[in-house]
Every structure is written in C-alpha cells, then in structure tokens.
Design a protein around this motif. Structure first.
Motif: not given
Length: 304
Positions: A8, A10, A16, A20, A23, A88, A91-93, A152
């Motif tokens: 992940l 960043c 966000t 994330t 989730s 992932l 900013d996604d879920l 993601s």
C-alpha cells in the motif's frame, strides 16, 4: 508467514488513508500483513500509519525515498513475507470478502495472478461498475481498455511478480498495463472473478488525470506487446481513445482536447468506438456538448 502481503504506497494520503485501512482491517480473511509505504509524504500520512500499526500488529510502516509509486510497490514486494502480493492504493477501498475470494482463486496452482470487477465511486457512493469479467486475461484484451482498471484490483503470487522484474519504475502511468502485458506474454495465467470487490475512487486531480503521462505509459506498454508479436489494431486503439476522451471530460480538460480524441477514435474505428454503444454515444455527445455542460454534470456523467 502470512498468506497475503498487502502493498500500500502512500503520498500525502491522510484525507483517504484511514478509510482504506479500515476496509483492509474489515477483511473476512485475516491472514495478511500490510506494508504501508510512506513515499516522502509531507502531511500527516506517516503519523496516521504509525497509529494504525499500534492498533494492529499486521500493519507495518515502511519509509521510502519519494521515487514514485512503482518504486514504492517494488520495494514493498521485496520486503514482503507473504506467498501472495495484493496491491491497494491509498484512496481505494476493498469489499470485505476481497481476500477470501482471492484465496479461492489461488487454490488453483495454475493461477499466477487474479482480478475482479470494480465499482467507481466519488467518495460517497458507487456510480457505476466495470464491465463483466470474461475469463482469463489475454493480450488482445489488454490492448483496448484494461479490464483490471486499477492496481487495487491486482493480486499476484510473489514468485510470479519477482520473475517478471516488477513494475517499470520509469513509468508514471500505465505501469500496471505494461506489467500485465509482460506477465501474460510470459505465459502466466491471470484469472478473473465476475464479482465487484474493489471501490475505485474517481478524482479530478489524481495521477490518472495526467493525460500526457497516460499516453506515454501506453506507448511503453505497446512496445512490450510488440515484443510478443502483438500490435494494436484500429478498433482497440479506438476503445482506448474513447477512454482518454472520457478522462478529458471528467477532469475538465480543454473542450477541444476531448473533441479531438473523440473524433479521432470514431474515425479510427467506428466498430471499436461503439463496441459499448451507450458509452460510445454518450462520450461522443459529451465531447460535442462539453463547452455547454456544467462542470458537476460533466464529471458525474463521465466518472468512469
């Protein structure tokens, strides 16, 4: 050793990232570690990751030197301990059953990587979903509009990822497309599941809004495809031009740019442009009407 290693990356993602991570923690499969890579953020991202790591020992903060998301993902993969890598974006879920579904797909030892369908959401609600998944990925499928859509949505065996050499760190956009082409071209099976498992956050300011970088990344990906004997056909190029025209409409690019892309796609191959009749007609109409459409309406119509 965990089954999954979540990679992940960043960068200035404090707005966000908490959603994330929630989730991720909510996954029905708990056999994972998460390498959350702070790629030189100047906001509160690092502090947010450190706090999450205190609450859940499966989460690890990894600092990186700001070389970009592809380099950060490659670094995360190198440090991962899991058998399977799952990417992932910050900013996604993920839907709660994401990793459980991937576990079932990877029960087949012939599967090297997996993907599913995604929902496009604006931070509040899903507005549409990607097309149904139609079996394993092929190179011709990737030369039109990439059905994986976002990293993601990509899960891959670690040994397969390492065998491919990872992502091309010189690419800012379409590094996922380039990697998928190389992976499928090398004979690895990328299997799909016809289920929505990822919520992809649409944004007018994200990396996917950089049309020039998208074109440059696609050129590199097509060079990779050519090495496997595949050249893009007119109808596949028209599908991609339709995708770019929709991006141009969503991010508020000059109306002339959206119109130029739309006309070029229609002329290149009506078959490709209207392969999805609704999307093709709506995109063409939007390009023609762009100067008269209010910003909010245009962004809503072309959110995916």
């Amino acid at each position: 050793m965990p089954r999954f290693s979540i990679i992940l990356p960043c960068y200035n993602a404090e707005a966000t990232l908490a959603d994330t991570l929630r989730s991720l923690v909510a996954q029905t499969c708990g056999d994972w570690e998460a390498l959350v890579i702070d790629d030189g953020s100047t906001d509160g991202t690092a502090a947010l990751i450190a706090e999450a790591a205190e609450d859940d020992a499966r989460i690890r903060l990894v600092t990186h030197d700001g070389k970009g998301p592809s380099a950060a993902r490659n670094a995360g993969a190198a440090a991962a301990r899991g058998e399977i890598l799952a990417f992932l974006d910050a900013d996604d879920l993920w839907r709660p059953e994401k990793l459980t579904c991937m576990t079932r797909l990877f029960s087949d030892p012939e599967v090297g990587a997996t993907y599913a369908r995604i929902a496009f959401f604006d931070g509040t609600r899903a507005r549409s979903v990607s097309a149904p998944v139609d079996g394993d990925l092929t190179l011709p499928m990737l030369l039109g509009e990439n059905p994986v859509c976002t990293l993601s949505n990509l899960t891959v065996r670690r040994d397969v990822f390492m065998a491919t050499g990872g992502f091309d760190e010189t690419l800012v956009q379409n590094e996922d497309l380039d990697w998928l082409i190389r992976t499928v071209g090398d004979g690895h099976r990328v299997a799909g599941i016809n289920r929505v498992l990822v919520d992809y956050r649409t944004s007018v300011s994200g990396l996917s809004s950089d049309l020039a970088a998208l074109r440059e990344g696609r050129r590199a990906a097509l060079q990779s495809a050519a090495r496997y004997g595949f050249d893009v056909r007119p109808w596949e190029e028209a599908i991609y031009l339709r995708y770019l025209a929709r991006r141009a409409l969503r991010i508020g690019a000059p109306p002339s740019e959206a119109l130029s892309l739309a006309l070029k796609g229609c002329l290149q191959s009506p078959r490709g442009w209207f392969s999805d009749m609704r999307r093709g007609a709506l995109t063409l109409a939007g390009a023609l009407a762009a100067p008269m459409l209010p910003d909010a309406l245009r962004r809503s119509l072309f959110a995916c």
